[in-house]
Design an enzyme around this catalytic site. Structure first.
Site, short mmCIF file in Angstrom:
data_model
loop_
_atom_site.label_atom_id
_atom_site.label_comp_id
_atom_site.label_asym_id
_atom_site.label_seq_id
_atom_site.Cartn_x
_atom_site.Cartn_y
_atom_site.Cartn_z
N HIS A 100 28.80 -82.12 -80.96
CA HIS A 100 27.49 -81.80 -81.56
C HIS A 100 26.78 -80.68 -80.79
CE1 HIS A 100 27.63 -85.43 -84.15
NE2 HIS A 100 28.25 -85.97 -83.10
N LYS A 125 26.54 -54.03 -71.14
CA LYS A 125 26.78 -55.18 -72.01
C LYS A 125 28.20 -55.10 -72.59
CE LYS A 125 24.30 -57.86 -75.52
NZ LYS A 125 25.40 -58.27 -76.39
N GLU A 156 35.16 -61.45 -82.86
CA GLU A 156 34.36 -61.09 -84.04
C GLU A 156 35.24 -60.50 -85.13
OE1 GLU A 156 30.31 -60.15 -81.44
OE2 GLU A 156 31.47 -58.48 -82.32
N SER A 174 27.08 -52.13 -76.29
CA SER A 174 25.78 -51.76 -76.83
C SER A 174 25.51 -50.29 -76.59
CB SER A 174 24.68 -52.59 -76.17
OG SER A 174 23.40 -52.17 -76.60
#
Length: 470
Positions: free
Chosen positions: A191, A328, A335, A322
């Site tokens: 969960h 970053k 993805e 980025s």
């Protein structure tokens, strides 16, 4: 300036580019369907080459086709199958739903190539001794059984040669991680909340099992395309204008050549009127895509951070993440896999809809086959390619952040679970809440309250033993 020649079909004259190997029927289809400006997928064209060669061979063996013409057709068809003439197949995906335009495109190109071999040249249709696109290349066939047969061939070959090997590499690499990381313990989560410890190897055993089942599902998809070949049904599944042994011989020739066990459809009206085989086959691919989302999403979350996330995994750095935030790095390979899954699931809707009664499947023929095979082939290509990319650019270089795993285990309140058989559920629940409120570990709190001897507490809170019950 483009030069043209005049060709004729049963509807009249058409202007065809002088250097084109196709004829009037194809030119008419190009004129009629400027929709996507994307031709039928190349593997389908190559499948037509394999199919037409097998058909000519069968007609030769059955005494239906002259040997000289058959040999020229087979040679020309093999060149088409090898991808040598893809540029001569311009018909749009969004064409006639039976794929007639593509079948005639193949018939015309192969006839002209054969006639070149016979010394008659392009546009010789109708001349004495010339190969005719309908009478010879299409002998004993209809678009209604050749296009779906080419669908089966293209789908089966691409599954076998592209997708299944990639899925196996994906599964094998996950299995390697399972074995390599079996002694490393991390905190489990259910969960999205802290749970009891689990070994990293156990986590990856789950991923490896999913990938293994993906291979199984890919094999089942292949079986659906092997077992129900429509060739031999001709116009409406009755086999009009073809020899009773034709389909069996064509399937045998294709199986021998391509290493795929094609079997004539047990019921030709079903094989042409419905496309349940493709609906079922792509359902397996959709499930493969869903499995990939679980693996890719878990790994990108476990690699989140590096300061404010889970950061239990160290993902390979592949590119700057980025254009505004220096330094970053993002989980771009994961993805990519997630987006492939989106497309495959969308393609499943296309294929299911195209197979529906009243939309694609109408009386004795499915009339949404080109869009169905276009979606199917895209899914096979994407799943195969992304499995390889994920394996090579993420899994191979993936590492475990063992220090972070140890730190999170020690902080977890759910370590109290192993104490419940000794102290009781309600006492342990109170301990977990108190430890959270006081920002202490379970170990600290139990020690402070002298609830258990130190040696027993140490044994009960050993995270590795929690992953090996019994």
């Amino acid at each position: 300036m483009t030069q043209y020649r005049t060709e004729r079909d049963t509807m009249g004259e058409m202007q065809v580019p002088a250097d084109a190997l196709y004829g009037a029927s194809t030119a008419r289809a190009v004129d009629n369907f400027p929709v996507a400006h994307e031709p039928v997928p190349a593997p389908v064209i190559h499948a037509f080459g394999h199919l037409k060669a097998a058909c000519a061979q069968a007609n030769l063996e059955l005494g239906k086709l002259d040997a000289k013409l058959a040999e020229a057709i087979i040679a020309a068809s093999n060149d088409v199958a090898a991808g040598k003439y893809d540029q001569h197949f311009p018909v749009d995906v969004y064409q006639t739903g039976s794929g007639t335009s593509t079948n005639m495109n193949a018939n015309e190109v192969i006839a002209n190539l054969a006639n070149q071999r016979l010394g008659l040249g392009v546009g010789a249709k109708g001349q004495k001794g010339a190969v005719h696109p309908n009478d010879h290349v299409n002998m004993g066939q209809s678009s209604n059984d050749t296009f779906p047969a080419a669908m089966h061939i293209a789908g089966a070959v691409e599954l076998k040669e592209r997708m299944l090997p990639a899925l196996q590499r994906f599964a094998d690499e996950l299995a390697k991680k399972e074995a390599a990381w079996d002694s490393i313990v991390k905190i489990g989560r259910t969960h999205l909340m802290d749970a009891t410890p689990i070994r990293v190897g156990q986590v990856f055993s789950g991923y490896a099992a999913q990938a293994h089942f993906a291979c199984v599902r890919g094999g089942r998809a292949l079986a659906r395309l092997e077992e129900n070949m429509p060739i031999g049904g001709t116009a409406v599944g009755t086999g009009i204008n073809t020899h009773p042994e034709f389909a069996k011989r064509v399937c045998a020739a294709l199986s021998k050549k391509l290493g795929v066990n094609f079997q004539e459809a047990p019921n030709h009206p079903e094989a042409q009127a419905a496309k349940d085989s493709f609906v079922a086959a792509h359902a397996e691919l959709k499930t493969v895509a869903v499995s990939m989302t679980k693996i890719a999403n878990d790994i990108r979350w476990l690699g989140s951070g590096p300061r404010c996330g889970l950061f239990e995994l160290l993902l390979p750095e592949t590119q700057p993440g980025s254009s505004i935030m220096p330094g970053k790095v993002n989980p771009v390979i994961a993805e990519s896999m997630m987006m492939v899954a989106c497309r495959v699931i969308g393609n499943d809707s296309v294929i299911t809809t195209a197979g529906l009664g009243g939309i694609g499947s109408l009386f004795e023929l499915n009339v949404a086959m080109p869009v169905m095979i276009d979606a199917f082939m895209e899914s096979v290509k994407l799943l195969g390619n992304v499995a390889n990319v994920f394996t090579d650019k993420l899994l191979v270089g993936l590492q475990v952040n063992e220090e972070r795993c140890r730190a999170l285990i020690d902080q977890s309140l759910m370590m109290v679970t192993s104490l419940a058989p000794v102290l009781g559920y309600e006492t342990c629940a109170k301990l977990a809440k108190q430890a959270f409120q006081e920002n202490k570990t379970i170990r600290q709190l139990v020690s402070e309250q002298n609830l258990l001897p130190a040696a027993e507490l140490e044994k009960l809170l050993d995270p590795d033993s929690m992953t090996r019950p019994g």
